[in-house]
Design an enzyme around this catalytic site. Structure first.
Site, PDB file in Angstrom:
ATOM      1  N   GLY A 178       0.787  -1.230   0.000  1.00 32.68           N
ATOM      2  CA  GLY A 178       0.000   0.000   0.000  1.00 32.68           C
ATOM      3  C   GLY A 178       0.814   1.272   0.000  1.00 32.68           C
ATOM      4  O   GLY A 178       0.319   2.334   0.385  1.00 32.68           O
ATOM      5  N   SER A 179       2.061   1.210  -0.492  1.00 29.83           N
ATOM      6  CA  SER A 179       2.852   2.451  -0.515  1.00 29.83           C
ATOM      7  C   SER A 179       2.261   3.457  -1.500  1.00 29.83           C
ATOM      8  O   SER A 179       2.338   4.673  -1.275  1.00 29.83           O
ATOM      9  CB  SER A 179       4.321   2.172  -0.839  1.00 29.83           C
ATOM     10  OG  SER A 179       4.494   1.805  -2.180  1.00 29.83           O
ATOM     11  N   ASN A 180       1.649   2.974  -2.564  1.00 29.83           N
ATOM     12  CA  ASN A 180       1.001   3.912  -3.495  1.00 29.83           C
ATOM     13  C   ASN A 180      -0.232   4.545  -2.866  1.00 29.83           C
ATOM     14  O   ASN A 180      -0.501   5.733  -3.066  1.00 29.83           O
ATOM     15  CB  ASN A 180       0.641   3.212  -4.810  1.00 29.83           C
ATOM     16  CG  ASN A 180       1.824   3.147  -5.749  1.00 29.83           C
ATOM     17  OD1 ASN A 180       2.192   4.133  -6.379  1.00 29.83           O
ATOM     18  ND2 ASN A 180       2.466   1.981  -5.818  1.00 29.83           N
ATOM     19  N   ARG A 195      -5.354  -8.941  -8.496  1.00 30.26           N
ATOM     20  CA  ARG A 195      -6.396  -9.809  -9.041  1.00 30.26           C
ATOM     21  C   ARG A 195      -6.831  -9.249 -10.391  1.00 30.26           C
ATOM     22  O   ARG A 195      -6.813  -8.024 -10.598  1.00 30.26           O
ATOM     23  CB  ARG A 195      -7.636  -9.825  -8.114  1.00 30.26           C
ATOM     24  CG  ARG A 195      -7.369 -10.176  -6.682  1.00 30.26           C
ATOM     25  CD  ARG A 195      -6.948 -11.598  -6.481  1.00 30.26           C
ATOM     26  NE  ARG A 195      -7.897 -12.558  -7.029  1.00 30.26           N
ATOM     27  CZ  ARG A 195      -7.618 -13.854  -7.194  1.00 30.26           C
ATOM     28  NH1 ARG A 195      -6.428 -14.321  -6.859  1.00 30.26           N
ATOM     29  NH2 ARG A 195      -8.516 -14.673  -7.695  1.00 30.26           N
ATOM     30  N   ASN A 215      -5.157   2.188 -12.923  1.00 32.43           N
ATOM     31  CA  ASN A 215      -4.186   1.212 -12.417  1.00 32.43           C
ATOM     32  C   ASN A 215      -2.781   1.766 -12.578  1.00 32.43           C
ATOM     33  O   ASN A 215      -2.537   2.600 -13.455  1.00 32.43           O
ATOM     34  CB  ASN A 215      -4.310  -0.101 -13.191  1.00 32.43           C
ATOM     35  CG  ASN A 215      -3.391  -1.180 -12.652  1.00 32.43           C
ATOM     36  OD1 ASN A 215      -3.287  -1.373 -11.436  1.00 32.43           O
ATOM     37  ND2 ASN A 215      -2.695  -1.876 -13.540  1.00 32.43           N
ATOM     38  N   HIS A 257       1.253   0.379 -13.089  1.00 27.68           N
ATOM     39  CA  HIS A 257       2.004  -0.816 -13.467  1.00 27.68           C
ATOM     40  C   HIS A 257       3.495  -0.470 -13.543  1.00 27.68           C
ATOM     41  O   HIS A 257       3.854   0.569 -14.099  1.00 27.68           O
ATOM     42  CB  HIS A 257       1.508  -1.328 -14.832  1.00 27.68           C
ATOM     43  CG  HIS A 257       2.185  -2.586 -15.247  1.00 27.68           C
ATOM     44  ND1 HIS A 257       1.883  -3.811 -14.703  1.00 27.68           N
ATOM     45  CD2 HIS A 257       3.181  -2.812 -16.144  1.00 27.68           C
ATOM     46  CE1 HIS A 257       2.655  -4.737 -15.245  1.00 27.68           C
ATOM     47  NE2 HIS A 257       3.455  -4.159 -16.118  1.00 27.68           N
ATOM     48  N   VAL A 268      -5.558  -7.395 -19.409  1.00 25.13           N
ATOM     49  CA  VAL A 268      -4.716  -7.001 -18.270  1.00 25.13           C
ATOM     50  C   VAL A 268      -3.612  -6.036 -18.714  1.00 25.13           C
ATOM     51  O   VAL A 268      -2.971  -6.227 -19.746  1.00 25.13           O
ATOM     52  CB  VAL A 268      -4.086  -8.261 -17.627  1.00 25.13           C
ATOM     53  CG1 VAL A 268      -3.063  -7.872 -16.564  1.00 25.13           C
ATOM     54  CG2 VAL A 268      -5.168  -9.132 -17.015  1.00 25.13           C
ATOM     55  N   ASP A 269      -3.405  -4.980 -17.925  1.00 27.77           N
ATOM     56  CA  ASP A 269      -2.355  -3.989 -18.179  1.00 27.77           C
ATOM     57  C   ASP A 269      -2.453  -3.367 -19.571  1.00 27.77           C
ATOM     58  O   ASP A 269      -1.437  -3.140 -20.248  1.00 27.77           O
ATOM     59  CB  ASP A 269      -0.958  -4.593 -17.936  1.00 27.77           C
ATOM     60  CG  ASP A 269      -0.786  -5.053 -16.502  1.00 27.77           C
ATOM     61  OD1 ASP A 269      -1.365  -4.419 -15.612  1.00 27.77           O
ATOM     62  OD2 ASP A 269      -0.089  -6.049 -16.274  1.00 27.77           O
ATOM     63  N   GLU A 276       6.538   5.999  -9.131  1.00 29.78           N
ATOM     64  CA  GLU A 276       5.098   5.689  -9.009  1.00 29.78           C
ATOM     65  C   GLU A 276       4.415   6.655  -8.056  1.00 29.78           C
ATOM     66  O   GLU A 276       3.313   7.150  -8.328  1.00 29.78           O
ATOM     67  CB  GLU A 276       4.902   4.252  -8.495  1.00 29.78           C
ATOM     68  CG  GLU A 276       5.305   3.188  -9.482  1.00 29.78           C
ATOM     69  CD  GLU A 276       4.977   1.779  -8.987  1.00 29.78           C
ATOM     70  OE1 GLU A 276       5.030   0.867  -9.811  1.00 29.78           O
ATOM     71  OE2 GLU A 276       4.673   1.590  -7.795  1.00 29.78           O
TER      72      GLU A 276
HETATM   73  C1  GRF Z   1       3.488  -1.323  -7.491  1.00 29.28           C
HETATM   74  O1  GRF Z   1       4.812  -1.508  -7.857  1.00 29.28           O
HETATM   75  C2  GRF Z   1       2.586  -1.291  -8.681  1.00 29.28           C
HETATM   76  O2  GRF Z   1       3.222  -0.878  -9.841  1.00 29.28           O
HETATM   77  C3  GRF Z   1       2.140  -2.711  -8.839  1.00 29.28           C
HETATM   78  O3  GRF Z   1       2.067  -3.207  -7.533  1.00 29.28           O
HETATM   79  C4  GRF Z   1       2.956  -2.499  -6.693  1.00 29.28           C
HETATM   80  C5  GRF Z   1       2.202  -2.072  -5.472  1.00 29.28           C
HETATM   81  O4  GRF Z   1       3.035  -1.513  -4.485  1.00 29.28           O
HETATM   82  N1  GRF Z   1       0.906  -2.762  -9.562  1.00 29.28           N
HETATM   83  P1  GRF Z   1       2.388  -0.864  -3.183  1.00 29.28           P
HETATM   84  O5  GRF Z   1       1.497  -1.910  -2.531  1.00 29.28           O
HETATM   85  O6  GRF Z   1       1.635   0.352  -3.586  1.00 29.28           O
HETATM   86  O7  GRF Z   1       3.551  -0.550  -2.296  1.00 29.28           O
END
Ligand code: GRF
Length: 196
Positions: free
Chosen positions: A16-18, A95, A111, A113, A148-149, A178
């Site tokens: 969940g760092s994003n 998922r 999303n 990626h 996907v993606d 990111e």
């Molecule tokens: C990220 O690197 C993103 O690109 C990928 O999953 C990772 C999630 O990282 N889809 P976080 O859980 O947000 O730290």
């Protein structure tokens, strides 16, 4: 600012760092939004603690307890609606999603990626970029489509691959980018929808 904040629902499977980068961007007033809810699918995912620290509700929807991908997505849509979500932010959601989710929020499912799409789709993008010997990789925020993606690209950031990179060091440098571009991409989509 007199337009209403974008109402976000975040989906995450792990760290969940994003999510946290988005919450921080909102706190810093770099993004005019509010995270209404975090949905996670793995009990014990670190994102739950992060959400708690930010005072944001975290809801476990464990895919193992659903009969199909569609059934899980129906529960996600219901939860998102319950929390008044306008934009669905997939942030490390591991998922495959279905038309049930995508059609419920047309052009409002995003999303991130860890590659420069359309290169290196799938769950091993960082390793595959290293194996391919590319000198530049990066990350992409895009609108979600069934494949996907894939889907319209909103923002990308380039990251150089260094000679002694491991998957871990490269992934860490990609994540720095990111955390910059995801809040920017959300703001971009919000501005578009408000007709700017
Ligand atoms: C990220 O690197 C993103 O690109 C990928 O999953 C990772 C999630 O990282 N889809 P976080 O859980 O947000 O730290």
């Amino acid at each position: 600012m007199n337009k209403p904040p974008l109402q976000l629902g975040v989906m995450a499977s792990g760290s969940g760092s994003n999510f946290e980068a988005i919450a921080q961007a909102i706190a810093d007033q770099r993004l005019h939004a509010k995270v209404q809810v975090v949905i996670y699918n793995n009990p014990g995912a670190k994102v739950r603690e992060r959400a708690e620290r930010w005072g944001i509700p975290a809801v476990l929807l464990n895919h193992r307890e659903f009969a199909s991908r569609e059934a899980l997505d129906e529960a996600i849509v219901k939860m998102m609606r319950q929390y008044g979500v306008d934009y669905v932010i997939m942030a490390g959601w591991m998922r495959i999603v279905t038309t049930v989710l995508i059609d419920a929020f047309p052009d409002r499912v995003l999303n991130i990626h860890p590659s420069l799409l359309p290169s290196f789709r799938g769950a091993h993008a960082v390793e595959e970029a290293l194996q391919a010997g590319v000198k530049i990789t990066g990350c992409t925020v895009h609108l979600v489509r069934l494949e996907v993606d894939s889907g319209p690209i909103l923002i990308q950031a380039a990251v150089p691959v260094l000679p002694d990179d491991t998957p871990e060091t490269l992934q860490a440098r990609i994540q720095v980018q990111e955390h910059q571009i995801y809040p920017q991409a959300i703001a971009l989509v919000g501005d578009r929808d408000f007709g700017f």
